[in-house]
Structures are given as structure tokens and as C-alpha cells.
Design an enzyme around this catalytic site. Structure first.
Site, PDB file in Angstrom:
ATOM      1  CD  GLU A 277      54.721  84.382  10.338  1.00 28.84           C
ATOM      2  OE1 GLU A 277      54.377  83.845  11.209  1.00 28.84           O
ATOM      3  OE2 GLU A 277      55.500  84.071   9.375  1.00 28.84           O
TER       4      GLU A 277
ATOM      5  CD  GLU B 113      59.144  83.189  12.140  1.00 24.52           C
ATOM      6  OE1 GLU B 113      59.282  81.966  12.377  1.00 24.52           O
ATOM      7  OE2 GLU B 113      58.209  83.933  12.690  1.00 24.52           O
TER       8      GLU B 113
HETATM    9  C1  BG6 Z   1      55.915  81.596  12.459  1.00 23.69           C
HETATM   10  C2  BG6 Z   1      56.101  81.038  11.477  1.00 23.69           C
HETATM   11  O1  BG6 Z   1      57.155  81.437  13.391  1.00 23.69           O
HETATM   12  O2  BG6 Z   1      55.059  81.587  13.364  1.00 23.69           O
HETATM   13  C3  BG6 Z   1      54.797  80.473  11.052  1.00 23.69           C
HETATM   14  O3  BG6 Z   1      56.679  81.694  10.304  1.00 23.69           O
HETATM   15  C4  BG6 Z   1      54.177  79.633  12.101  1.00 23.69           C
HETATM   16  O4  BG6 Z   1      55.285  79.466   9.916  1.00 23.69           O
HETATM   17  C5  BG6 Z   1      53.665  80.934  13.065  1.00 23.69           C
HETATM   18  O5  BG6 Z   1      52.936  79.107  11.829  1.00 23.69           O
HETATM   19  C6  BG6 Z   1      52.780  80.432  14.085  1.00 23.69           C
HETATM   20  O6  BG6 Z   1      53.236  79.566  15.201  1.00 23.69           O
HETATM   21  P1  BG6 Z   1      52.416  78.207  15.451  1.00 23.69           P
HETATM   22  O7  BG6 Z   1      53.413  77.293  16.036  1.00 23.69           O
HETATM   23  O8  BG6 Z   1      51.574  78.717  16.249  1.00 23.69           O
HETATM   24  O9  BG6 Z   1      51.982  77.651  13.864  1.00 23.69           O
END
Ligand code: BG6
Length: 471
Positions: free
Chosen positions: A367, A167
Site C-alpha cells: 500500500e 496492518e
Molecule cells: C490502510 C488500510 O490503513 O490505509 C486501508 O489498509 C485504507 O484499508 C488505507 O483504506 C487508506 O486509508 P483511508 O482512510 O484514506 O482509506
């Protein structure tokens, strides 16, 4: 209602799950690992820190076995630079760290799972920050190249998918998260700082991609984009313009540079107007233009969409998440998760189309998922129908993009497939289809428990995405 189309994806499609070293591994001080800037988050609020996390470091065999049982053919994890070079640039690498990742890779391959490796997921070695200011300095590029070269030499024949930086477009939103520094956006040099850090990451990306290609390894390498597209709040042309600018600065500035090997015209205009040109050497310009520096695919995270308005208050990188979230414009067409994240499955289809038409590269979703407060029942179950619903709708839209729109999406690897520490909410926000029996305050027995979503996702994979279940 889901529509009743059913799509089977090809058998080479990567069905997977994703994690990152700091949020999953634990063993933060074991076997010679150095500190990272994330270790300083220790004790923030009442949430779990990263020191033990899900303890993948000691559970990796059991965890990979569970992922194989789920039917995954790919697993994304990151390598912690500080586990390999505890100070970022030690003369000799830490063999125990290399051996750990070699074990993980071998265990995956034995189980028929392709490792998808991120070289860097927010965890700058603390020592390079202390030595020379970390990513504000070009020395970080040289140290990162040396780290990547070692990994390619050691694992390059085994790992077929590499991602450079997680990211990295967020550098443009919150550079301090990538540098461990606390530079205020009101500082007169803020823009120069931000774009120099951005440039340093870009050069490190180009250098590592070029090196990977020059080594003629049998795999592919790409970048990783945080895709948070926005829609105009109204059809007012000023909102539409604002929306175009916002998507450009949050996503496309980053991808334009990496795909074109030059800063886009809008950024060049801004650099001149604000007198914040990064230092770009002739050698770097040549590297950016070198055909070997062209990446093979784009990977992305996708959780939600937002809105843009000419009247909106700007994001403040120095404000808390909660303060920035409070300013977020609400799209009344969408449902909102219990953590305030809008859910927009169709938005996934839109951004996949958009990215492919702009950049003509294969796409990998590395993701996606629903962060929620799961409940472990007394008889040891987690009934997470809300997660099944979220994943079902997103997978269906991805399938529409692939089959109906012809977009080459090569994988779907949802986030935190086994529960891990949420970067904003510790263990109270979970993403996994496998539960880890611990809380923010109590390590309990760290037992792994299959949630209802585990059985559902397993069936989806077994049917190549054709049977997403009843609506
Ligand atoms: C992404 C990141 O932005 O979102 C992760 O790559 C992160 O590291 C994920 O955990 C979800 O965000 P959060 O704040 O719910 O953990």
C-alpha cells in the site's frame, strides 16, 4: 527536483495494485455472504458505505482486464471470511463465495497477473463477535485456522503470495477497530484486553504460517505492517527517547514477536509492570518457536511519517480521527496532502532500510498512494498530476533503497489502484489510477475511466521503473 539517476528493476519485480474486499467488492449481502463488523459502519456521516463500494463483485472481469492493460503483474485483494463462512464457523462453506474468488484468481492468472491475497482485512464476521466476543476469545484462532486451511487447500497451488492480517500492528493502537467492541481506554482492564487481542492475532498468524509451510505449497506467506515511522521533533534526548519508544510500540513490538517468536523484553517488562500478561499456553509458546511458523517476507503499507515529542498528547483510541489528527505534530519540512497526510518519499527509503536491517527478510510494499479529491472533467478526463508526482517520488526512493542500498524489495502495489471506498472519507478521497464513476450519494454508471496517472504508471511499468517521466 528529482535526481537524474535511472534504475531498471528486475523483470521479476512485482508491479501491482491493491484493494480490500469490503472497500472494493460490494455485493455485501449477495450470494450467501454474512455480515461483518464493517457493515455496521453503514451510514456513518454522509459517506458511502461498503454495501456496493466499487462493485468489483460484478465488474471483476472488466477490472482485471484493465489491470492487465495497465501492465500489472500482480494484484492484491483480500478474501472476505464472511463470504466463505457467513457466520465464521459454519459447518459447510459457502460455495458461491469460494467460486467468486476462484473466478477472480483464474481471471488474474489468465491475464498474467499474480494474485496477492490477504486473508483478513479488518472484516471480522459479525457472527463470531456475537457468538463469543470475536478476537477477544481464543475460539477465533481455531475458526480462522479452519478458514485459512480451506483457502490453502482450494487455492494454494494457484496463489503464490499470501498475507495473513492487514496492518495488525494497529491492534496496539486501536484494538476496537479489530474487535468491533467499544472498550474504553479508561477501563481498568483495557491493557489486558488489548494485549490478549494482540496475542490472539499473533497466535493465529503463527498457526496459519506453520500450516501453510507444512502443506509445502509453492508460494510464500508474510505479515502486513502499517509503517508510520516517526522522527524526534528536536534533538533533545528526551524527544529521541520518546521517538524510539513510539516506533517500538507502533511497529517493532509487532514485528519483533512475529520474527523472534517471543515477546520482546520491553513488552515483557510492561506486561509484568501493568499486570496485563496475555494468556499464553505452553502449546502456543512451542508454536511461536516452531521454525515452520517463520514467515517468508514482510509486507507493508507506507503513506507518511510523523513526529515524536516528550510533550505530545497521547493518541486516544476512543477519540475521532479528526480529534486525533488535530493533535498531530506538524513536520514543517514536509508538504501535506489535501487530507492532512504529510508526504515523505525519503521516509520510505529510510523505513525500508530500517526494516531490512532489523529483520533480514524480503519486503513488499502493498500500500502506498495519494488520497485526493479527483475531478472528472466534462470531456471525461481526470488530470491527477498530483498523484503522478507522489508516486514518482516514492518509486524513486524505493529504487534508491533497492539499487543503492541493496534492500530486497520484491514489489510495489499501490493502494486502491481502481477507486474504492476510503475507510475514513468514502468516495470523496480516491487513490486509484482508474476512476470509478460514482460519488458518495450517487451510483451514476460505475464506469471505469483511465486517469492521467494510468498512462504514466503504465509507462513506468513498461520501462521496469526506469523512466519515471520528466521532473
Ligand atoms: C490502510 C488500510 O490503513 O490505509 C486501508 O489498509 C485504507 O484499508 C488505507 O483504506 C487508506 O486509508 P483511508 O482512510 O484514506 O482509506
Amino acid at each position: 527536483m528529482l535526481d537524474n539517476k535511472k534504475y531498471a528493476l528486475s523483470s521479476s519485480f512485482l508491479w501491482g495494485g491493491a484493494s480490500s474486499a469490503s472497500q472494493f467488492e460490494g455485493a455485501a449481502n449477495e450470494d450467501g455472504k454474512g455480515a461483518t463488523i464493517l457493515d455496521r459502519k453503514k451510514g456513518h456521516g454522509n459517506l458511502a458505505d461498503f454495501s456496493i463500494a466499487s462493485d468489483f463483485y460484478h465488474h471483476y472481469k472488466e477490472d482485471i482486464h484493465l489491470l492487465a492493460d495497465l501492465g500489472l503483474n500482480s494484484f492484491r485483494f483480500s478474501i472476505s471470511w464472511a463470504r466463505i463462512f457467513p457466520n465464521g464457523n459454519d459447518e459447510v462453506p459457502n460455495e458461491k463465495g469460494l467460486q467468486f474468488y476462484e473466478n477472480v484468481i483464474d481471471e488474474c492468472l489468465k491475464a498474467g497477473i499474480e494474485p496477492v491475497v490477504t486473508l483478513y482485512h479488518f472484516d471480522e464476521p459479525l457472527s463470531i463477535l456475537k457468538q463469543y466476543g470475536g478476537w477477544t476469545s481464543k475460539r477465533a484462532i481455531e475458526d480462522f485456522k479452519r478458514y485459512a486451511a480451506l483457502l490453502f487447500a482450494r487455492f494454494g497451488q494457484k496463489v503464490k503470495y499470501w498475507l495473513t492480517f492487514n496492518e495488525c500492528n494497529f491492534v496496539l493502537k486501536a484494538p476496537n477497530n479489530f474487535t468491533g467492541k467499544e472498550v474504553s481506554q479508561h477501563n481498568p482492564d483495557f491493557l489486558t484486553y488489548k494485549y490478549q487481542v494482540f496475542h490472539n492475532f499473533n497466535i493465529a498468524h503463527f498457526a496459519v504460517v506453520a500450516m501453510y509451510h507444512a502443506m509445502k505449497l509453492p508460494g510464500k506467506i508474510g505479515c502486513m505492517l502499517a509503517a508510520v515511522p516517526t522522527y524526534p521533533q528536536t534533538p533533545n534526548p528526551l524527544d529521541v527517547l520518546k521517538n524510539q519508544q513510539k516506533n517500538q510500540s507502533s511497529m517493532y513490538d509487532f514485528l519483533d514477536v512475529l520474527t523472534q517468536g517471543a515477546y520482546p523484553a520491553n513488552l515483557q517488562a510492561l506486561f509484568s509492570r501493568e499486570k496485563c500478561w496475555p494468556e499464553i499456553s505452553l502449546e502456543e509458546t512451542a508454536l511461536m518457536q516452531n521454525p515452520l511458523s517463520k514467515m517468508d517476507f514482510i509486507s507493508l503499507s507506507y503513506y507518511m511519517t510523523g513526529l515524536s515529542s516528550r510533550n505530545e498528547q497521547p493518541f486516544d483510541p476512543n477519540a475521532s480521527n479528526a480529534q486525533n489528527a488535530a493533535k498531530r505534530l506538524i513536520n514543517k519540512e514536509l508538504t501535506i496532502s489535501s487530507f492532512g497526510w504529510p508526504q515523505d518519499p525519503v521516509g520510505l527509503r529510510i523505513i525500508l532500510n530500517e526494516l531490512f536491517h532489523r529483520y533480514h527478510l524480503p519486503l513488499m510494499i502493498v500500500e502506498n498512494g495519494l488520497g485526493a479529491k479527483d475531478v472528472l472533467t466534462e470531456d471525461g478526463h481526470v488530470h491527477d498530476d498530483y498523484r503522478i508526482e507522489y508516486m514518482k517520488r516514492h518509486i524513486l526512493e524505493m529504487e534508491h533503497a533497492i539499487v543503492d542500498d541493496g534492500v530486497p524489495v520484491i514489489g510495489y502495489l499501490p493502494w486502491g489502484i481502481i477507486d474504492l471506498v476510503s475507510s475514513s472519507e468514502g468516495f470523496s478521497k480516491r487513490y486509484g489510477v482508474i476512476y470509478v464513476n460514482r460519488t458518495d450519494h450517487d451510483l451514476k454508471d460505475m464506469r471505469r475511466i483511465k486517469k492521467d496517472s494510468f498512462y504514466w504508471y503504465k509507462h513506468v511499468i513498461a520501462t521496469h521503473g526506469q523512466d519515471l517521466g520528466d521532473d
